[in-house]
Design an enzyme around this catalytic site. Structure first.
Site: not given
Length: 435
Positions: A181, A249, A252, A319-320, A353, A412
């Site tokens: 939402q 990590q 998470h 990612e890291h 982070d 063209h």
């Protein structure tokens, strides 16, 4: 390549994911048709919140007053670092013009998108840093309007520290709404907000799926999966530091992979012994997440040498990516696939982070093979332009006409023919596609 798994994952981040596509698609359609009232209805259902959707100046001031001065100082410190890094990023993109052929000038212009929607997670953890990372970069890019959107807590609203961070970093409006939402409200321009041109920021699987569905109607930073981290460590690494960073990590989420790649078996075995002890010492929610992540998704990989380690890392495209090994310059030059790189024991993913300045919105699920993380550039459109004198257009027109005819695009070709006929009426040109 020699690779031995001392610990092998039993699941992948996609293993436990349910198909949320139809659910999210239905909610988005419902809100687009029903507008503000329908978004508020979903907020009451999912957020358990019935307060105002858009925070007033008084709401913001009240929230800011609740943030301790020490935390305000830390937020300002992180904000200043992220802002200065973003400003340097912006300076790498320049408007320019160049004369391609005499009399024919082409150019590049960087234009920020008009309105940005920044999603800031606020459920299990209140992601103060995500407000800093997303809003600051949008502001530095030059976006005219920035909406920060974060899930409210029942009865109390958006976490005061998130409100404070979004406010000082430059958010024009703060929306107390989470999940699909919230994403829908920013995209469709509900509650008198401008329609977002780009949606950025991390979120749960419902937020990620909403961004996936809406991509095309609106730009997005990336489609993010569970966060993942890889550590490259050799025999010079401190096993306790390595283990601590893996655990930091893994907290998470239950499906956040962490990987250790090393060429030293003794280090690997010591780390594997330490990790469960460190996890056991975490607070309950963090402990439950890290326990599941380590048990089901973590891997410990033994390689023959540093070249094999680097190859393995590039294959995983984390990612890291942390390097706790000798000769950091070698690794910096060699490694090619990662979202953000942390070289040496003296830095850590946690720094990135929260407060070091580099952005923490990064590619997951091996997307680092083809993209980097959130930056000022994500909020900017790199557009091109051209202009010419009549003489300058002469050679370009001839080439355009012949290439167009070779392709079968006669319309063209004729747009070039018409200019040659007008500008050079006394000349005859060979504009056929024949050799």
């Amino acid at each position: 390549m020699s690779r031995t798994y001392l610990k092998k994952a039993t699941l992948t981040p996609k293993s436990g994911s349910s198909d949320v596509h139809e659910t999210v698609k239905s909610i988005l359609a419902d809100i687009e048709a029903g507008g503000d009232a329908k978004a508020l209805e979903y907020a009451a259902k999912f957020d358990k919140y019935e307060g105002a959707a858009v925070l007033t100046a008084e709401d913001i001031a009240h929230a800011c007053a609740q943030v301790p001065d020490k935390l305000k100082d830390d937020i300002h410190f992180a904000y200043d670092n992220v802002r200065r890094f973003a400003e340097m990023q912006k300076n790498t993109v320049h408007d320019f013009e160049t004369e391609i052929v005499p009399g024919f000038v082409t150019g590049q212009k960087a234009i920020p998108v008009d309105a940005a929607g920044c999603y800031v997670p606020g459920g299990r953890y209140s992601h103060i840093a995500s407000a800093i990372m997303t809003v600051t970069t949008a502001k530095v890019a030059g976006c005219r309007h920035i909406t920060a959107c974060s899930p409210p807590h029942p009865g109390t609203g958006v976490a005061p520290a998130i409100v404070y961070a979004a406010h000082i970093c430059g958010a024009d409006k703060i929306l107390a709404m989470g999940g699909v939402q919230g994403v829908a409200a920013m995209t469709f321009g509900l509650f008198d907000l401008p329609k977002a041109n780009i949606l950025v920021g991390p979120g749960n699987q419902f937020v990620a799926e909403a961004k996936r569905i809406l991509f095309g109607r609106v730009g997005i930073d990336m489609i993010a999966g569970p966060t993942d981290s890889l550590i490259l460590a050799d025999g010079t690494a401190d096993a306790h530091i390595v283990a601590t960073d893996l655990v930091s990590q893994a907290e998470h989420g239950y499906n956040s992979p962490v990987w250790l790649v090393t060429d030293d078996r003794a280090l690997a075995e010591t780390v594997m012994a330490k990790v469960p002890e460190l996890i056991a010492d975490l607070p309950e929610v963090n402990r439950e997440n890290a326990t599941a992540a380590w048990r089901d998704y973590a891997e410990v990989i033994l390689c023959a040498d540093r070249e094999d380690m680097a190859t393995t890392s590039d294959e995983y495209a984390p990612e890291h990516l942390t390097v706790q090994a000798a000769d950091p310059d070698w690794w910096l030059a060699r490694l090619t696939c990662y979202g953000s790189l942390f070289l040496g024991e003296e830095t850590t993913v946690s720094y990135g982070d929260k407060a070091a300045g580099t952005n923490h919105v990064l590619p997951t699920s091996r997307a680092a093979n083809y993209t980097g993380g959130l930056s000022v550039h994500k909020y900017m459109k790199i557009v091109t332009w051209q202009r010419a004198t009549r003489d300058g257009s002469k050679a370009v027109a001839q080439a355009t006409a012949r290439i167009s005819r070779l392709e079968g695009m006669e319309g063209h070709a004729r747009s070039a023919d018409a200019r040659l006929a007008k500008y050079f009426p006394d000349e005859v040109f060979d504009l056929s596609a024949d050799g």
